[in-house]
Motif scaffolding. Structure first.
Motif, mmCIF file in Angstrom:
data_model
loop_
_atom_site.group_PDB
_atom_site.id
_atom_site.type_symbol
_atom_site.label_atom_id
_atom_site.label_comp_id
_atom_site.label_asym_id
_atom_site.label_seq_id
_atom_site.Cartn_x
_atom_site.Cartn_y
_atom_site.Cartn_z
ATOM 1 N N GLY A 231 -81.355 -40.729 18.856
ATOM 2 C CA GLY A 231 -79.978 -40.019 19.028
ATOM 3 C C GLY A 231 -79.886 -39.204 20.066
ATOM 4 O O GLY A 231 -80.609 -39.253 21.056
ATOM 5 N N GLY A 232 -78.949 -38.262 20.013
ATOM 6 C CA GLY A 232 -78.762 -37.606 21.415
ATOM 7 C C GLY A 232 -79.355 -36.153 20.756
ATOM 8 O O GLY A 232 -80.183 -35.782 19.881
ATOM 9 N N PRO A 233 -78.943 -35.077 21.637
ATOM 10 C CA PRO A 233 -79.738 -33.668 21.637
ATOM 11 C C PRO A 233 -79.546 -33.073 20.272
ATOM 12 O O PRO A 233 -80.189 -32.214 19.753
ATOM 13 C CB PRO A 233 -78.777 -32.827 22.922
ATOM 14 C CG PRO A 233 -77.746 -33.769 23.088
ATOM 15 C CD PRO A 233 -77.993 -35.104 22.773
ATOM 16 N N GLN A 234 -78.406 -33.549 19.547
ATOM 17 C CA GLN A 234 -78.226 -33.130 18.117
ATOM 18 C C GLN A 234 -79.350 -33.169 17.228
ATOM 19 O O GLN A 234 -79.672 -32.405 16.291
ATOM 20 C CB GLN A 234 -77.249 -33.279 17.659
ATOM 21 C CG GLN A 234 -76.552 -32.887 16.293
ATOM 22 C CD GLN A 234 -76.027 -31.467 16.459
ATOM 23 O OE1 GLN A 234 -75.410 -31.259 17.544
ATOM 24 N NE2 GLN A 234 -76.421 -30.445 15.445
ATOM 25 N N VAL A 235 -80.254 -34.162 17.477
ATOM 26 C CA VAL A 235 -81.363 -34.359 16.798
ATOM 27 C C VAL A 235 -82.423 -33.034 16.712
ATOM 28 O O VAL A 235 -82.830 -32.705 15.456
ATOM 29 C CB VAL A 235 -82.341 -35.544 17.208
ATOM 30 C CG1 VAL A 235 -83.697 -35.801 16.650
ATOM 31 C CG2 VAL A 235 -81.489 -36.931 17.043
ATOM 32 N N LEU A 236 -82.525 -32.618 17.891
ATOM 33 C CA LEU A 236 -83.488 -31.264 18.057
ATOM 34 C C LEU A 236 -82.674 -30.164 17.312
ATOM 35 O O LEU A 236 -83.383 -29.677 16.662
ATOM 36 C CB LEU A 236 -83.447 -31.100 19.435
ATOM 37 C CG LEU A 236 -84.232 -32.054 20.192
ATOM 38 C CD1 LEU A 236 -84.235 -31.664 21.520
ATOM 39 C CD2 LEU A 236 -85.479 -32.631 19.849
ATOM 40 N N THR A 237 -81.408 -30.313 17.305
ATOM 41 C CA THR A 237 -80.672 -28.938 16.765
ATOM 42 C C THR A 237 -80.716 -29.008 15.248
ATOM 43 O O THR A 237 -81.043 -28.113 14.506
ATOM 44 C CB THR A 237 -79.287 -29.022 17.111
ATOM 45 O OG1 THR A 237 -79.103 -28.765 18.554
ATOM 46 C CG2 THR A 237 -78.464 -27.815 16.575
ATOM 47 N N ASP A 238 -80.747 -30.194 14.791
ATOM 48 C CA ASP A 238 -80.557 -30.659 13.184
ATOM 49 C C ASP A 238 -82.184 -30.063 12.869
ATOM 50 O O ASP A 238 -82.122 -29.698 11.688
ATOM 51 C CB ASP A 238 -80.324 -32.092 12.860
ATOM 52 C CG ASP A 238 -79.008 -32.409 13.185
ATOM 53 O OD1 ASP A 238 -78.279 -31.386 13.388
ATOM 54 O OD2 ASP A 238 -78.446 -33.490 13.255
#
Length: 299
Positions: A231-238
């Protein structure tokens, strides 16, 4: 673990995807104990990230990497010492240079034998995959990080400190904006907490959350998690959001002097209701146990 036999943790190299020029990922196809595996190329050398569990998987990965490399020098690194990530590294001996950070090397030596015995005890295809496995000895052990020049592309191996394990590292490919996280991040499942007191209590929910917040701030273009979809950076935020959610729900109940069994039951129910589609529900209890212990020590 459930009573049902797990699917054979077989790496399928035929499914490799090119996510950037000369940068391939062999996806795990949502199969348990199969990691996402990276093949990162430069003009002079190729780096393999993760081996798969056992020699047969690693032999497939090595053969595939050698085909991609077409004579270029081979390197291997692993994001942490757990069996599906590193317990195939012996196959790469004399074929590739194996690099890990010092804390991961210490984990391999101190905890590797116990994990090999534990995973063999699962029986079935997992035990079969581990037949003949010997724990690897890294060729290069580094401390604060390692910049690996592949020729026209530098890959950064960065230890993150204690989180999922003592020896976690991420692998950054700056020119492509790609980050390999190992099991610091997963998609589609609850965070894996290897909390097995008294045998292994190195996982830290508090430190893990801090690491994820730091990684999220770097905003990579592409995130390759240890398991699950790229995925994108949202993976880390999630993942950061979930770890914060797990911590807050656990500590709120712990502050009320609720017993740990009751804390586990309530937090499990709350998180499954919020994330009904996620796999790995068994890891919620481990995460609560870890954070309860950290709450006591912090208090």
């Amino acid at each position: 673990m459930t009573d049902e036999p797990m699917p054979d943790p077989a790496v399928r190299v035929a499914g490799a995807q090119e996510i950037a020029p000369d940068l391939l990922v062999i996806p795990n196809h949502h199969v348990g104990l199969v990691p996402n595996i990276g093949i990162v190329g430069g003009t002079r050398a190729v780096l393999v990230v993760e081996t798969g569990i056992g020699n047969a998987n690693a032999e497939q990965v090595l053969a595939f990497a050698a085909e991609v490399a077409k004579g270029r020098q081979l390197y291997l690194t692993t994001t942490h010492f757990h069996p599906e990530h590193a317990f195939g590294a012996q196959v790469f001996a004399r074929q590739a240079t194996y690099l890990v950070n010092r804390a991961q090397a210490a984990d391999l030596t101190a905890k590797g034998p116990g994990y090999l015995e534990m995973f063999r005890s699962f029986g079935g295809s997992i035990a079969d995959r581990l037949d003949g496995v010997r724990l690897p000895t890294p060729d290069v052990v580094y401390d604060d990080g390692y910049d690996l020049d592949l020729g026209g592309r530098t890959v950064r191996l960065r230890p993150t400190g204690r989180g999922h394990t003592q020896g976690d590292q991420v692998v950054e490919v700056p020119d492509a904006g790609v980050l390999f996280t190992g099991d610091l991040a997963e998609t589609g499942q609850f965070a894996i907490f290897p909390w097995f007191p008294p045998y292994d209590t190195d996982v830290s929910g508090v430190r893990w959350l801090a690491v994820m917040d730091q990684l999220a701030a770097t905003a990579p273009r592409v995130v390759v998690p240890g398991h699950g979809d790229i995925g994108g950076p949202q993976v880390l935020t999630d993942v950061s959001d979930y770890l914060r959610e797990l911590r807050d729900e656990t500590w709120r109940r712990r502050d009320s002097a609720m017993g740990e069994d009751e804390v586990v039951a309530e937090v499990r129910a709350v998180l499954i209701e919020r994330h009904p589609e996620w796999a790995g529900q068994e890891w919620i209890e481990r995460g609560v146990g870890c954070l309860c212990a950290e709450h006591v020590s912090a208090g």
